[in-house]
Design a protein around this motif. Structure first.
Motif, short mmCIF file in Angstrom:
data_model
loop_
_atom_site.label_atom_id
_atom_site.label_comp_id
_atom_site.label_asym_id
_atom_site.label_seq_id
_atom_site.Cartn_x
_atom_site.Cartn_y
_atom_site.Cartn_z
N HIS A 110 9.01 -16.61 17.80
CA HIS A 110 9.64 -17.67 17.01
C HIS A 110 10.43 -17.06 15.86
O HIS A 110 10.29 -17.47 14.71
CB HIS A 110 8.59 -18.66 16.49
CG HIS A 110 8.31 -19.79 17.42
ND1 HIS A 110 7.45 -20.82 17.12
CD2 HIS A 110 8.80 -20.06 18.67
CE1 HIS A 110 7.41 -21.67 18.14
NE2 HIS A 110 8.22 -21.23 19.09
N GLY A 111 11.28 -16.08 16.18
CA GLY A 111 12.15 -15.47 15.19
C GLY A 111 13.61 -15.65 15.56
O GLY A 111 13.93 -16.29 16.58
N THR A 116 15.94 -18.56 10.41
CA THR A 116 16.75 -18.94 9.26
C THR A 116 17.57 -20.20 9.58
O THR A 116 17.79 -20.55 10.74
CB THR A 116 17.68 -17.80 8.85
OG1 THR A 116 18.43 -17.37 9.99
CG2 THR A 116 16.90 -16.62 8.31
N THR A 117 18.01 -20.86 8.52
CA THR A 117 18.66 -22.15 8.66
C THR A 117 19.88 -22.10 9.57
O THR A 117 20.08 -22.96 10.43
CB THR A 117 19.08 -22.68 7.27
OG1 THR A 117 17.97 -22.60 6.38
CG2 THR A 117 19.56 -24.10 7.36
N GLU A 168 22.45 -23.82 14.63
CA GLU A 168 23.38 -23.57 15.72
C GLU A 168 23.01 -24.31 17.00
O GLU A 168 23.87 -24.61 17.84
CB GLU A 168 23.48 -22.07 16.01
CG GLU A 168 24.33 -21.31 15.00
CD GLU A 168 24.42 -19.83 15.35
OE1 GLU A 168 25.51 -19.39 15.76
OE2 GLU A 168 23.42 -19.12 15.21
N LEU A 169 21.73 -24.64 17.16
CA LEU A 169 21.29 -25.38 18.34
C LEU A 169 21.84 -26.80 18.33
O LEU A 169 21.85 -27.47 19.37
CB LEU A 169 19.77 -25.41 18.42
CG LEU A 169 19.04 -24.07 18.48
CD1 LEU A 169 17.54 -24.29 18.64
CD2 LEU A 169 19.57 -23.20 19.62
N ASN A 170 22.29 -27.25 17.18
CA ASN A 170 22.78 -28.60 17.02
C ASN A 170 24.08 -28.85 17.77
O ASN A 170 24.41 -29.99 18.11
CB ASN A 170 22.98 -28.88 15.54
CG ASN A 170 23.04 -30.35 15.21
OD1 ASN A 170 22.32 -31.15 15.79
ND2 ASN A 170 23.91 -30.71 14.28
N ASP A 171 24.83 -27.76 18.01
CA ASP A 171 26.20 -27.91 18.51
C ASP A 171 26.39 -27.46 19.95
O ASP A 171 27.52 -27.32 20.41
CB ASP A 171 27.16 -27.13 17.61
CG ASP A 171 27.09 -27.58 16.15
OD1 ASP A 171 27.01 -28.81 15.94
OD2 ASP A 171 27.10 -26.73 15.25
N HIS A 206 13.13 -22.01 3.80
CA HIS A 206 12.25 -22.53 4.85
C HIS A 206 12.20 -24.06 4.80
O HIS A 206 12.04 -24.71 5.83
CB HIS A 206 10.85 -21.94 4.71
CG HIS A 206 10.10 -21.87 5.99
ND1 HIS A 206 9.21 -20.87 6.29
CD2 HIS A 206 10.12 -22.68 7.09
CE1 HIS A 206 8.69 -21.08 7.50
NE2 HIS A 206 9.23 -22.17 7.99
N ARG A 207 12.35 -24.64 3.61
CA ARG A 207 12.41 -26.10 3.54
C ARG A 207 13.63 -26.63 4.30
O ARG A 207 13.58 -27.66 4.96
CB ARG A 207 12.46 -26.56 2.08
CG ARG A 207 11.11 -26.49 1.36
CD ARG A 207 11.08 -27.37 0.13
NE ARG A 207 12.11 -27.03 -0.83
CZ ARG A 207 11.99 -26.12 -1.79
NH1 ARG A 207 10.84 -25.43 -1.90
NH2 ARG A 207 12.96 -25.89 -2.65
N LYS A 208 14.76 -25.89 4.22
CA LYS A 208 15.95 -26.29 4.96
C LYS A 208 15.71 -26.17 6.46
O LYS A 208 16.18 -27.02 7.24
CB LYS A 208 17.14 -25.43 4.54
CG LYS A 208 17.61 -25.70 3.11
CD LYS A 208 18.79 -24.82 2.75
CE LYS A 208 19.27 -25.09 1.34
NZ LYS A 208 20.40 -24.19 0.97
N VAL A 209 15.01 -25.12 6.87
CA VAL A 209 14.66 -24.98 8.29
C VAL A 209 13.81 -26.16 8.74
O VAL A 209 14.04 -26.76 9.80
CB VAL A 209 13.92 -23.64 8.53
CG1 VAL A 209 13.33 -23.61 9.95
CG2 VAL A 209 14.85 -22.47 8.33
N MET A 210 12.82 -26.52 7.92
CA MET A 210 11.95 -27.63 8.28
C MET A 210 12.73 -28.94 8.37
O MET A 210 12.46 -29.78 9.25
CB MET A 210 10.81 -27.75 7.26
CG MET A 210 9.72 -26.71 7.41
SD MET A 210 8.96 -26.68 9.06
CE MET A 210 8.39 -28.37 9.21
#
Length: 433
Positions: free
Chosen positions: A149-150, A202-203, A208-211, A237-241
């Protein structure tokens, strides 16, 4: 005059050379030795082909390489063409900047089955590294499992999921592009032993999976901790969450490829006969110290391809002390032995970003300067040239590399910056113009 040999032409090697130049100016000569005829190491062969902005840092290294006191010595293999002990006799300091290009072994039953590949091998395959050009990963099955999960695991998932047109502008090699276009994988599962708060992503990479044109991330909302618990995390990490929560809220997607985040999931065996057929997974929970412990509940994920993203190791070199448990050269803050140093991942293991290697390189050069003092003055470059010529080694210079690069650019697809040569023989032939 100080004579410094740097083994490895990746970021750590070039930052070390740059630091030598900044410190000593015209009274230093640095030879950057690499076994391949092409420079830049991780930048060329490790960074994802669709991350061209990151690869752009090679222009900084090129500026260093084109100065009179820095030299690229390509197509020279340590141990075959010249030994470390010989280099220590020729140079005032030898710096090991070989990185960590080998996969850490996946230590579970079935890990040797065909269809299990390490991330270094798979990334090298689609980046055109000569060691992995013939890999031919099995892409015809419906499922792929990525262990880790990296960011590397995310890179692999993204590349496997992209449609051919999404690689426009990338330097993915033609053989990989064709194989991925013909792939039939419809489920890509990312396995992580712990939960969302512990992932090392990282955020930017998560976003990137969004697009993706034909793939969507899938996250079970039940795997997410209470939202108020995110307050304990750092800003990144809050942005990742926040992004993971947004993916979880979407539910099912009509896109044909699913990228499934499987949290609290520990692989315990690779299943199959003459090839991979699935991964047996044990459900985990976190103990009071935050460690993943098995619950005894198991299940199997069907897969024809398993990609292990569990870390990297520096390859040992004969005569150099090695820390086998850490997978790097044994060293004391970069000092390996008299006149011998390690920098970058070869020193600290596979941690940090590309940019982390800059302060690391500068720190090593300060140690070298302290050790050399007003001394120095070994034979260096002329003696190496004489030795390699005597042994019939076909040395590739940076000017030669520029000819290879020109040929790669000329061979590029219409929507690509280059088409990399994937064999040493082809690289050497391109040098001839």
């Amino acid at each position: 005059m100080r004579h410094i040999a740097v083994i490895g032409s990746g970021p750590a090697g070039y930052y070390t050379a740059e630091a030598c130049q900044r410190l000593w100016g015209d009274v230093v000569r640095v030879d950057i030795i690499d076994r391949l005829p092409v420079p830049f190491g991780l930048i060329r062969s490790g960074v994802a082909p669709d991350h061209q902005s990151i690869k752009g840092v090679s222009r900084r290294y090129e500026a260093v390489a084109l100065t009179d006191n820095i030299r690229f010595v390509g197509n020279v293999t340590i141990g075959r063409d010249v030994s470390i002990e010989e280099l220590r006799g020729l140079y005032d300091a030898v710096v090991l900047a070989t990185g960590a290009p080998h996969d850490r072994k996946l230590d579970i039953a079935g890990a040797e089955l065909p269809g299990v590949v390490g991330s270094a091998a798979l990334v090298g395959w689609y980046n055109g590294h000569p060691d992995y050009a013939e890999l031919a990963p099995p892409l015809a099955g419906p499922g792929a499992v990525i262990i880790g999960h990296g960011n590397v695991a995310l890179d692999v998932a993204r590349v496997l999921a992209k449609a051919q047109q999404e690689f426009a502008g990338s330097d993915i090699v033609a053989h990989a592009l064709a194989a991925l276009d013909a792939a039939t994988i419809d489920t890509i599962t990312l396995l992580g032993r712990r939960g969302p708060h512990q992932i090392a992503m990282t955020t930017k990479e998560v976003a990137e999976l969004n697009d993706l044109a034909r793939a969507a991330p899938v996250i079970d909302p039940a795997d997410l901790p209470p939202i108020e618990d995110d307050a304990q995390l750092d800003t990144g990490h809050r942005k990742v969450m926040a992004q993971l929560r947004a993916y979880a809220a979407r539910g099912d997607s009509p896109k044909p490829i699913r990228i499934v985040f499987d949290f609290y999931a520990m692989p315990v065996a690779i299943e199959g006969g003459d090839r991979v057929q699935g991964v047996r997974v044990e459900r985990t929970r976190l103990d009071e110290d935050g460690h993943a412990v098995g619950t005894g509940e198991t299940y199997t994920i069907p897969a024809s391809l398993v990609v292990s993203c569990v870390g990297y190791r520096t390859p040992p070199i004969e005569g150099v002390p090695y820390d086998d448990s850490a997978g790097r050269f044994a060293n004391d803050e970069g000092r390996v032995g008299p006149g011998l140093y390690a920098v970058g991942w070869a020193r600290r293991g596979p941690t940090g970003t590309i940019g982390t290697n800059r302060p690391d390189g500068y720190a090593i050069v300060e140690k070298i300067a302290a050790d050399i003092g007003e001394g120095g003055g070994k034979s260096g470059r002329p003696a190496l040239d004489s030795l390699l010529a005597e042994r019939g080694v076909d040395v590739v210079t940076f000017r030669d590399w520029q000819k290879i690069e020109t040929a790669e650019v000329a061979a590029a697809r219409a929507d690509a910056p280059r088409e990399k040569f994937t064999t040493v023989e082809a690289m050497l032939a391109a040098r001839e113009g």
